[in-house]
Design a protein around this motif. Structure first.
Motif, PDB file in Angstrom:
ATOM      1  N   GLU A 344     -64.307 -23.070  -5.309  1.00  0.00           N
ATOM      2  CA  GLU A 344     -63.478 -22.101  -5.965  1.00  0.00           C
ATOM      3  C   GLU A 344     -62.894 -21.601  -5.131  1.00  0.00           C
ATOM      4  O   GLU A 344     -61.346 -20.666  -4.655  1.00  0.00           O
ATOM      5  CB  GLU A 344     -63.544 -21.265  -6.705  1.00  0.00           C
ATOM      6  N   GLN A 345     -62.900 -20.375  -3.726  1.00  0.00           N
ATOM      7  CA  GLN A 345     -63.195 -19.925  -2.816  1.00  0.00           C
ATOM      8  C   GLN A 345     -62.317 -20.280  -1.736  1.00  0.00           C
ATOM      9  O   GLN A 345     -61.205 -20.039  -1.610  1.00  0.00           O
ATOM     10  CB  GLN A 345     -64.476 -19.479  -2.414  1.00  0.00           C
ATOM     11  N   ILE A 346     -62.583 -22.175  -1.660  1.00  0.00           N
ATOM     12  CA  ILE A 346     -61.702 -22.825  -0.772  1.00  0.00           C
ATOM     13  C   ILE A 346     -60.579 -22.358  -1.296  1.00  0.00           C
ATOM     14  O   ILE A 346     -59.303 -22.612  -0.294  1.00  0.00           O
ATOM     15  CB  ILE A 346     -61.999 -23.437  -0.685  1.00  0.00           C
ATOM     16  N   ARG A 347     -60.610 -23.320  -2.308  1.00  0.00           N
ATOM     17  CA  ARG A 347     -58.692 -23.294  -3.198  1.00  0.00           C
ATOM     18  C   ARG A 347     -58.248 -22.177  -3.089  1.00  0.00           C
ATOM     19  O   ARG A 347     -57.332 -21.914  -2.970  1.00  0.00           O
ATOM     20  CB  ARG A 347     -59.406 -23.931  -4.700  1.00  0.00           C
ATOM     21  N   ASP A 348     -59.267 -21.369  -3.923  1.00  0.00           N
ATOM     22  CA  ASP A 348     -58.353 -19.401  -3.673  1.00  0.00           C
ATOM     23  C   ASP A 348     -57.686 -19.338  -2.435  1.00  0.00           C
ATOM     24  O   ASP A 348     -56.520 -18.897  -2.719  1.00  0.00           O
ATOM     25  CB  ASP A 348     -58.520 -18.540  -4.473  1.00  0.00           C
ATOM     26  N   ALA A 349     -58.310 -19.166  -1.173  1.00  0.00           N
ATOM     27  CA  ALA A 349     -58.134 -18.881   0.004  1.00  0.00           C
ATOM     28  C   ALA A 349     -57.040 -19.324   0.466  1.00  0.00           C
ATOM     29  O   ALA A 349     -56.218 -19.468   1.536  1.00  0.00           O
ATOM     30  CB  ALA A 349     -59.135 -19.118   0.709  1.00  0.00           C
ATOM     31  N   PHE A 350     -57.177 -20.653   0.338  1.00  0.00           N
ATOM     32  CA  PHE A 350     -56.048 -22.056   1.186  1.00  0.00           C
ATOM     33  C   PHE A 350     -54.439 -21.654  -0.201  1.00  0.00           C
ATOM     34  O   PHE A 350     -53.603 -20.826   0.479  1.00  0.00           O
ATOM     35  CB  PHE A 350     -56.733 -23.487   0.551  1.00  0.00           C
ATOM     36  N   VAL A 351     -55.008 -21.374  -1.338  1.00  0.00           N
ATOM     37  CA  VAL A 351     -53.560 -21.203  -1.853  1.00  0.00           C
ATOM     38  C   VAL A 351     -52.929 -19.701  -1.424  1.00  0.00           C
ATOM     39  O   VAL A 351     -51.725 -19.752  -1.371  1.00  0.00           O
ATOM     40  CB  VAL A 351     -53.431 -20.790  -3.509  1.00  0.00           C
ATOM     41  N   ALA A 352     -53.686 -18.701  -1.505  1.00  0.00           N
ATOM     42  CA  ALA A 352     -53.144 -17.875  -0.555  1.00  0.00           C
ATOM     43  C   ALA A 352     -52.631 -17.447   0.783  1.00  0.00           C
ATOM     44  O   ALA A 352     -51.822 -16.810   1.171  1.00  0.00           O
ATOM     45  CB  ALA A 352     -54.821 -16.116  -1.128  1.00  0.00           C
ATOM     46  N   ALA A 353     -53.106 -18.116   2.029  1.00  0.00           N
ATOM     47  CA  ALA A 353     -52.390 -18.073   2.502  1.00  0.00           C
ATOM     48  C   ALA A 353     -51.896 -19.376   3.425  1.00  0.00           C
ATOM     49  O   ALA A 353     -51.675 -19.502   4.480  1.00  0.00           O
ATOM     50  CB  ALA A 353     -53.874 -18.732   3.726  1.00  0.00           C
ATOM     51  N   ALA A 354     -52.025 -20.348   2.290  1.00  0.00           N
ATOM     52  CA  ALA A 354     -51.345 -21.688   3.031  1.00  0.00           C
ATOM     53  C   ALA A 354     -49.355 -21.061   1.949  1.00  0.00           C
ATOM     54  O   ALA A 354     -49.316 -20.335   1.648  1.00  0.00           O
ATOM     55  CB  ALA A 354     -50.605 -22.834   2.279  1.00  0.00           C
ATOM     56  N   PHE A 355     -48.373 -21.224   2.886  1.00  0.00           N
ATOM     57  CA  PHE A 355     -47.142 -20.253   3.130  1.00  0.00           C
ATOM     58  C   PHE A 355     -45.986 -22.088   2.559  1.00  0.00           C
ATOM     59  O   PHE A 355     -45.698 -23.017   2.833  1.00  0.00           O
ATOM     60  CB  PHE A 355     -46.172 -20.605   4.909  1.00  0.00           C
ATOM     61  N   GLY A 356     -45.570 -21.343   1.613  1.00  0.00           N
ATOM     62  CA  GLY A 356     -43.957 -21.816   0.701  1.00  0.00           C
ATOM     63  C   GLY A 356     -44.925 -23.143   0.074  1.00  0.00           C
ATOM     64  O   GLY A 356     -45.981 -23.239  -0.423  1.00  0.00           O
ATOM     65  N   SER A 357     -43.993 -24.102   0.867  1.00  0.00           N
ATOM     66  CA  SER A 357     -44.614 -25.511  -0.201  1.00  0.00           C
ATOM     67  C   SER A 357     -45.938 -25.612   0.747  1.00  0.00           C
ATOM     68  O   SER A 357     -46.289 -27.077  -0.382  1.00  0.00           O
ATOM     69  CB  SER A 357     -43.550 -27.119  -0.034  1.00  0.00           C
ATOM     70  N   ALA A 358     -46.592 -25.339   1.618  1.00  0.00           N
ATOM     71  CA  ALA A 358     -47.253 -25.800   2.027  1.00  0.00           C
ATOM     72  C   ALA A 358     -48.409 -26.092   1.107  1.00  0.00           C
ATOM     73  O   ALA A 358     -49.760 -26.749   0.871  1.00  0.00           O
ATOM     74  CB  ALA A 358     -47.676 -25.332   3.476  1.00  0.00           C
ATOM     75  N   ALA A 359     -49.084 -25.416  -0.233  1.00  0.00           N
ATOM     76  CA  ALA A 359     -49.549 -24.510  -1.238  1.00  0.00           C
ATOM     77  C   ALA A 359     -49.577 -25.970  -1.793  1.00  0.00           C
ATOM     78  O   ALA A 359     -50.226 -25.657  -2.459  1.00  0.00           O
ATOM     79  CB  ALA A 359     -49.092 -23.483  -1.548  1.00  0.00           C
ATOM     80  N   ARG A 360     -48.345 -26.723  -2.047  1.00  0.00           N
ATOM     81  CA  ARG A 360     -48.019 -28.130  -2.580  1.00  0.00           C
ATOM     82  C   ARG A 360     -48.780 -29.312  -2.126  1.00  0.00           C
ATOM     83  O   ARG A 360     -49.561 -29.923  -3.070  1.00  0.00           O
ATOM     84  CB  ARG A 360     -47.019 -28.400  -2.955  1.00  0.00           C
ATOM     85  N   CYS A 361     -50.612 -29.114  -1.155  1.00  0.00           N
ATOM     86  CA  CYS A 361     -50.439 -30.367  -0.293  1.00  0.00           C
ATOM     87  C   CYS A 361     -51.868 -30.875  -1.021  1.00  0.00           C
ATOM     88  O   CYS A 361     -52.507 -29.443  -1.426  1.00  0.00           O
ATOM     89  CB  CYS A 361     -51.275 -29.580   1.100  1.00  0.00           C
ATOM     90  N   ASP A 362     -52.225 -31.896  -1.506  1.00  0.00           N
ATOM     91  CA  ASP A 362     -53.165 -32.337  -2.357  1.00  0.00           C
ATOM     92  C   ASP A 362     -54.910 -32.015  -1.595  1.00  0.00           C
ATOM     93  O   ASP A 362     -54.796 -32.904  -0.405  1.00  0.00           O
ATOM     94  CB  ASP A 362     -52.664 -33.867  -3.219  1.00  0.00           C
ATOM     95  N   VAL A 363     -54.987 -31.407  -2.064  1.00  0.00           N
ATOM     96  CA  VAL A 363     -56.797 -30.930  -1.135  1.00  0.00           C
ATOM     97  C   VAL A 363     -57.559 -31.542  -2.337  1.00  0.00           C
ATOM     98  O   VAL A 363     -57.602 -31.592  -3.379  1.00  0.00           O
ATOM     99  CB  VAL A 363     -57.032 -29.986  -1.506  1.00  0.00           C
TER     100      VAL A 363
END
Length: 392
Positions: A344-363
């Motif tokens: 959960e922390q990986i996903r939340d930190a990724f979404v918070a720090a990813a810029f714009g559409s980069a957050a749509r990356c399939d992790v």
């Protein structure tokens, strides 16, 4: 000592032929017209490329009986004959050597493990040679030759020279491993960073097949990252591209063995997690397995350490996404045993720090045992055999 393995040259002597073979290897069986579409060549060029490969037995063509249509003419499909050649892959860890014998499609036939009591290059080379001889013995009953050896080692590895520049877990500097292993085994040798080798296997045979841009992030003793950009595994000008383990995510954080503070690895590597839990709880923890058990028992301080590790990993992945915009990030490594504690922390930190559409990356996660890391080393040997144009 067994006789020197047979030398053989791959018959694809043009970049186009190597590209056609690689496409069929990773995405086939395919009709020739589909091969032409995927590689951007004319059907005539594909026919020219596959002819010597079929004559040499590396490719075969025929009807796929399982996919035979109910009506109409069945299509002839081109596929790789996996049994045409064999390769050996070796993964060296701080306390074990793992070796596998694979076919040309990188399917593991035999695996061998050898405990590593000494980390000196001479002792490790002896262990590698012993395992290779065992696997050459296993291959004796096959008509297929063993055509290459791949070795995967953590740290700064110069694949072009086959030299381990620096491996912190082995405490090696400037070891010409490819040259030494070639002398003792008689095989062509490819030496690469272990995460890059795993990335090659994922690109050709795993979760990265068909993707132009993706990353593999490994969590465990270290935090590594392999990058594929525009279809090429990236090493960088100095061979250290993708070192997200040494991206600073907390300038006031703990000291890393690289000399900086707050690196992802200094917070989320297994040794760092064990150290932080010891400091937080006062518990005597011999290893990462004991630290994980303490967290699973519900000890809040231990669980907090894993949560912080997840945040650091998530920020590191976001850095990759922001810089390169990959279609997918594949998380792997032995550290995934604790994934439920920091997912959960990986996903939340990724979404918070990813810029714009980069957050749509399939992790996504892809747990892999160490045998698969050795398979990655075999993939680099297959890659080198097919041709230099496929290696970067």
């Amino acid at each position: 000592m067994r006789p020197t393995p047979r030398a053989e040259t791959f018959p694809a002597n043009t970049p186009a032929a190597s590209q056609v073979f690689t496409t069929v290897l990773s995405q086939g069986p395919l009709p020739r017209l589909e091969v032409a579409r995927r590689v951007g060549l004319s059907p005539a060029a594909v026919t020219k490329a596959v002819r010597p490969l079929i004559e040499a037995g590396y490719l075969v063509e025929g009807v796929d009986e399982e996919a035979r249509p109910a009506l109409g003419r069945p299509a002839n499909l081109v596929r790789v004959d996996g049994g045409r050649a064999l390769f050996i892959g070796v993964k060296v860890t701080g306390d074990e050597i793992i070796a596998v014998l694979t076919d040309l499609c990188c399917r593991i036939r035999v695996a061998r493990h050898l405990p590593l009591s000494e980390r000196e290059p001479k002792a490790v080379l002896a262990g590698i040679t012993d395992l290779v001889q065992q696997l050459l013995g296993e291959a004796d009953g096959s008509s297929a030759p063993v055509l290459g050896l791949g070795i995967a080692v953590s740290g700064d590895v110069d694949r072009g020279e086959g030299t381990v520049r620096y491996s912190p877990f082995l405490e090696w500097r400037d070891v010409p491993l490819a040259e030494l292993a070639a002398m003792t085994t008689g095989l062509p040798v490819t030496v690469d960073n272990d995460v890059r080798a795993l990335t090659v296997a994922e690109q050709w045979f795993g979760a990265g097949v068909g993707l132009s841009d993706f990353a593999v992030v490994t969590v465990g003793a270290g935090i590594g990252c392999g990058l594929v950009v525009h279809g090429r595994v990236v090493a960088g000008a100095h061979g250290v591209a993708g070192e997200i383990g040494h991206v600073t995510v907390d300038p006031a954080g703990p000291l890393c063995h690289c000399g900086n503070r707050g690196c992802v690895e200094a917070i989320a590597g297994e040794a760092a997690i064990v150290r932080q839990i010891r400091e937080a709880t006062g518990a005597e923890l011999p290893d990462a397995e004991a630290a994980l058990a303490l967290a699973r028992e519900g000890v809040a301080a231990a669980r907090d350490v894993y949560a912080r590790a997840g945040e650091a990993i998530g920020r590191g992945i976001a850095t990759v996404a922001n810089l390169l915009g990959p279609e997918r990030v594949i998380i792997s490594g032995e550290g995934l045993a604790a994934y439920d504690l920091f997912a959960e922390q990986i996903r939340d930190a990724f979404v918070a720090a990813a810029f714009g559409s980069a957050a749509r990356c399939d992790v996504r996660t892809h747990p892999l045992p160490f045998d698969e890391w050795a398979r990655g080393a075999a993939a680099t040997a297959i890659q080198s055999f097919i041709g230099p144009d496929t290696s970067r």
